[in-house]
Design a protein around this motif. Structure first.
Motif, PDB file in Angstrom:
ATOM      1  N   PHE A  53      44.026  38.665  30.063  1.00  0.00           N
ATOM      2  CA  PHE A  53      44.261  39.985  30.943  1.00  0.00           C
ATOM      3  C   PHE A  53      43.623  41.120  29.966  1.00  0.00           C
ATOM      4  O   PHE A  53      43.318  42.096  30.461  1.00  0.00           O
ATOM      5  CB  PHE A  53      45.772  40.053  31.002  1.00  0.00           C
ATOM      6  N   ASP A  54      44.104  41.061  28.850  1.00  0.00           N
ATOM      7  CA  ASP A  54      43.349  41.940  27.641  1.00  0.00           C
ATOM      8  C   ASP A  54      42.029  42.025  27.822  1.00  0.00           C
ATOM      9  O   ASP A  54      41.307  43.207  27.660  1.00  0.00           O
ATOM     10  CB  ASP A  54      43.622  41.645  26.149  1.00  0.00           C
ATOM     11  N   ASP A 101      49.621  37.453  38.658  1.00  0.00           N
ATOM     12  CA  ASP A 101      48.691  37.946  39.444  1.00  0.00           C
ATOM     13  C   ASP A 101      47.779  36.818  40.109  1.00  0.00           C
ATOM     14  O   ASP A 101      47.302  37.174  41.020  1.00  0.00           O
ATOM     15  CB  ASP A 101      48.223  39.223  39.081  1.00  0.00           C
ATOM     16  N   ALA A 159      42.971  45.521  36.310  1.00  0.00           N
ATOM     17  CA  ALA A 159      44.080  45.294  35.961  1.00  0.00           C
ATOM     18  C   ALA A 159      44.597  44.157  36.376  1.00  0.00           C
ATOM     19  O   ALA A 159      44.981  43.952  37.514  1.00  0.00           O
ATOM     20  CB  ALA A 159      44.827  46.511  36.321  1.00  0.00           C
ATOM     21  N   HIS A 182      48.085  41.140  35.735  1.00  0.00           N
ATOM     22  CA  HIS A 182      49.343  41.175  35.023  1.00  0.00           C
ATOM     23  C   HIS A 182      49.824  39.599  35.268  1.00  0.00           C
ATOM     24  O   HIS A 182      49.241  38.857  35.967  1.00  0.00           O
ATOM     25  CB  HIS A 182      50.408  42.044  35.689  1.00  0.00           C
ATOM     26  N   ARG A 193      57.044  37.390  39.138  1.00  0.00           N
ATOM     27  CA  ARG A 193      57.662  36.832  38.032  1.00  0.00           C
ATOM     28  C   ARG A 193      59.196  36.509  38.190  1.00  0.00           C
ATOM     29  O   ARG A 193      59.956  37.199  39.165  1.00  0.00           O
ATOM     30  CB  ARG A 193      57.776  38.082  36.975  1.00  0.00           C
ATOM     31  N   THR A 243      52.823  32.126  31.751  1.00  0.00           N
ATOM     32  CA  THR A 243      51.862  32.960  30.948  1.00  0.00           C
ATOM     33  C   THR A 243      52.257  32.840  29.538  1.00  0.00           C
ATOM     34  O   THR A 243      53.322  32.874  29.152  1.00  0.00           O
ATOM     35  CB  THR A 243      51.989  34.449  31.448  1.00  0.00           C
ATOM     36  N   GLU A 290      47.568  35.242  28.124  1.00  0.00           N
ATOM     37  CA  GLU A 290      47.880  36.511  28.570  1.00  0.00           C
ATOM     38  C   GLU A 290      46.667  37.211  27.735  1.00  0.00           C
ATOM     39  O   GLU A 290      46.313  38.351  28.325  1.00  0.00           O
ATOM     40  CB  GLU A 290      49.202  36.843  27.983  1.00  0.00           C
TER      41      GLU A 290
END
Length: 182
Positions: free
Chosen positions: A68-69, A82, A77, A79, A20, A88, A65
């Protein structure tokens, strides 16, 4: 349709993930400044091996994003950065956009044109075993392959992109072409 940039990333070396950053600079016709995948011609190793003169339709990788949820609910997991994305987002259904959609990122004039879907590979399972099944599956009604690992784009207008920047969607003229892997 409007959304927000939640994270940005780049990597000057071949690696599955992208660290990031506070910001990235998009360069028209090239991609993310300093990123290993930037360039006029294809930079992804498998595509270079087939034909290094192919145009680079994968200059900027965007991922929603919300994915990811979803995978977190299955015990994974994940983020920002990744899975190797440069940008994102949240609030834009990236996978539903037609090819040729323009995404205006931030207030610095950056614009990318959506070229297609990311075709996820086995490296995703090397990152977290079983994750590939979460991002590639089959439509229960048609049996067609469904890819959910983000979209690819080319840079039409350069500029700086930062977390918190708005994302504005500009759809192309109809008829719309659905996204296909690039």
């Amino acid at each position: 349709m409007h959304g927000v940039v939640t994270a940005v990333g780049s990597n000057g070396a071949y690696s599955f993930t992208k660290p990031r950053r506070d910001s990235i600079t998009l360069l028209a016709g090239l991609g993310v400044e300093g990123d290993v995948h930037a360039g006029v011609t294809v930079k992804h190793r498998s595509r270079v091996a087939r034909d290094p003169s192919q145009p680079n339709l994968r200059q900027v990788h965007l991922m929603h994003e919300e994915l990811f949820d979803e995978v977190a609910g299955e015990g994974f997991a994940v983020h920002p950065g990744d899975l190797g994305e440069n940008v994102t987002t949240r609030g834009v259904d990236l996978l539903a956009l037609p090819a040729g959609t323009l995404l205006h990122l931030g207030g610095d004039g950056a614009v990318v044109e959506v070229t297609g879907l990311r075709n996820p590979c086995l490296q995703i399972d090397a990152f977290q075993d079983g994750l590939l099944r979460q991002v590639v599956g089959r439509d229960p009604d048609t049996g067609a392959v469904v890819r959910r690992a983000g979209i690819m784009s080319v840079v039409r207008e350069g500029g700086v992109v930062r977390p918190g920047d708005p994302v504005r969607v500009e759809l192309p003229a109809a008829p719309h072409r659905p996204l296909a892997p690039v």
